[in-house]
Design an enzyme around this catalytic site. Structure first.
Site, PDB file in Angstrom:
ATOM      1  CG  HIS A 138      42.029  30.018  15.343  1.00 47.18           C
ATOM      2  ND1 HIS A 138      41.943  31.067  14.600  1.00 47.18           N
ATOM      3  CD2 HIS A 138      40.692  28.949  15.636  1.00 47.18           C
ATOM      4  CE1 HIS A 138      40.082  31.183  14.659  1.00 47.18           C
ATOM      5  NE2 HIS A 138      39.608  30.296  14.506  1.00 47.18           N
ATOM      6  CB  SER A 183      73.983  22.811  16.448  1.00 44.33           C
ATOM      7  OG  SER A 183      75.002  23.603  17.348  1.00 44.33           O
ATOM      8  CE  LYS A 189      69.302  23.365  18.500  1.00 40.07           C
ATOM      9  NZ  LYS A 189      67.918  23.910  17.859  1.00 40.07           N
ATOM     10  CD  GLU A 234      64.899  25.344  10.379  1.00 46.16           C
ATOM     11  OE1 GLU A 234      65.256  26.154  10.109  1.00 46.16           O
ATOM     12  OE2 GLU A 234      65.387  23.475  10.717  1.00 46.16           O
TER      13      GLU A 234
END
Ligand code: ARG
Length: 466
Positions: free
Chosen positions: A164, A285, A291, A298
């Site tokens: 979980h 970025s 970043k 992804e």
């Protein structure tokens, strides 16, 4: 356009046609700009067919030699990028056949004896897919090897295991990685199994009913390295279940990749900080200079969606088709091709990326210490002292409640406090409450003990070498 009589498709059919196809219909029905990637399989299939026709006395030795000569020329031209693919000739099959006839005359026209594009295309796709399955098998093995290498290095590294997404029990990071090796090894088994059904020969089924020529289908299958011939002509030309089966195996592989990607992304986030992925797999970025984004995982997670989509597309393509061949089946190619491309690129990039993962063991261990991850070990300890498991579970719940109230880990509670929960608790409990003690205790087959991880590493290495 040359004067060859097969240059226009309306002329490729027969005298029956009284008007040419419109540009739009030509474009709509053509597949040559995607199915040309089948050219090698198409030529291999044609050469095997021609060899058999000659052996059966259905074409002359001279015709056979002319076909071989013409196909050698065509192979050279395609490899050199010189082949002139014509939309008007619809697909890879008609393009190659027309060029062959242009090069060698009547021998080229005899090649199609006892054959239809229906059994031809089914053969081509199967031959092509068989070789791609073999390439995918190699890539899957490389990815597994990269994961096994990392797992071996990380056998002793402690990671919080989650259920979980809540800290559950400590596990070896190597053990966690080997879970993916299990998944990818099952994927490899699925591809190998699908290959058996892919690698059967449709040729001889002709358009749908078989052919009256005395073809030697087994001979063609043998020449092409196929495991046998399709036993029903209607089925041979029409079912694409082998493509669906392959895409379903590819979907499961991508789903496994996607789950792994999700974990890599979480682990690399500042909140976890468990790993770093080498810069060459990340991007920055354009606005936020701090970043570093895990673009590769992804994208892999995103690309899983398109492979799932291809599976849905293929299943839906098949579901309403009456026997036997229907033009619908031309739509099998783009999803299949894209599935293969996506999967191969993804496997390749993941094998490299796994080699570029930096592990941060202190962060993992710190996180494992946070969530009372050894509570189950305390319960098991009490069971070994004679308590029924359910009672032990209850005792530990009280201990955890106390520890939360004190803002401490279980292992940080004084012995006297622990004994307040049950008198059978002794000094030896602290080994049990340590993360490493918890790991080492799970030494059965499939457990997370580092010794077990090393045993599994050895088993995988032997399997991957064999
Ligand atoms: N381009 C077609 C395909 O991919 C080849 C078979 C066409 N057969 C036919 N009868 N129109 O399925």
């Amino acid at each position: 356009m040359s004067s060859n009589q097969l240059d226009k498709k309306s002329e490729a059919w027969s005298a029956l046609f009284s008007e040419p196809m419109s540009e739009l219909v030509q474009r709509y029905t053509a597949s040559v700009f995607f199915d040309q990637r089948l050219w090698r399989a198409d030529i291999a299939g044609s050469l095997a067919h021609a060899e058999m026709l000659a052996a059966q006395g259905l074409i002359s030795a001279d015709d056979h030699a002319a076909i071989r000569r013409g196909m050698a020329q065509i192979t050279e031209d395609i490899e050199a990028g010189r082949f002139d693919w014509k939309l008007a000739l619809e697909d890879v099959h008609l393009n190659i056949e027309a060029r062959l006839t242009q090069l060698v005359g009547d021998a080229g026209k005899r090649l199609h004896t006892g054959r239809s594009r229906n059994d031809q295309v089914a053969t081509d796709v199967r031959l092509w897919l068989r070789d791609e399955i073999d390439a995918i098998g190699t890539l899957l093995a490389a990815l597994q090897t990269a994961l096994v290498d990392l797992a071996e290095q990380q056998a002793e590294t402690i990671l919080p295991g989650f259920t979980h997404l809540q800290v559950a029990q400590p596990v070896s990071f190597g053990h966690h990685l080997l879970a993916y090796v299990e998944m990818f090894s099952r994927d490899a088994e699925r591809f190998a199994d699908a290959r058996k059904r892919v690698n059967r020969l449709p040729l001889g089924a002709a358009a749908l009913a078989g052919t009256s020529y005395p073809l030697d289908r087994e001979r063609v299958a043998k020449t092409l390295g196929m495991d046998g011939v399709c036993q029903n002509s209607l089925d041979a030309v029409s079912d694409r279940d082998f493509a669906i089966e392959f895409t379903s195996a590819a979907t499961l592989t991508m789903v496994h990749i996607s789950r792994f990607s999700e974990e890599l992304i979480l682990w690399m986030s500042q909140n976890f900080g468990f790993i770093d992925i080498a810069d060459r797999f990340c991007t920055g970025s354009s606005i936020m200079p701090q970043k570093k984004n895990p673009d590769v995982p992804e994208l892999a997670r995103g690309k899983t969606g398109r492979v799932v989509g291809h599976l849905m597309g293929l299943v839906t393509l098949m579901k309403g088709q009456p026997l036997a061949y229907n033009k619908d089946n031309q739509e099998d190619k783009e999803p299949l091709f894209d599935t293969v491309d996506t999967l191969k690129d993804t496997l390749r990039i993941f094998a490299e990326m796994v080699g570029g993962i930096t592990v941060k063991p202190e962060a993992m261990e710190r996180a494992a210490l946070k969530g009372y991850a050894t509570a189950t070990d305390l319960a098991d300890y009490l069971v070994k002292k004679g308590l029924p498991f359910r009672d032990a579970h209850e005792v530990v719940a009280h201990a955890v409640k106390q520890a939360i109230a004190d803002g401490r880990d279980l292992a940080e509670l004084p012995l006297a406090t622990l004994q307040g929960f049950h008198p059978s608790i002794g000094e030896d409990v602290f080994e049990v409450l340590s993360l490493r003690g918890s790991l080492n205790a799970r030494a059965l087959t499939g457990g997370t003990a580092p010794a077990q991880v090393r045993a599994q590493v050895a088993r995988h290495r032997a399997r991957l070498a064999g």
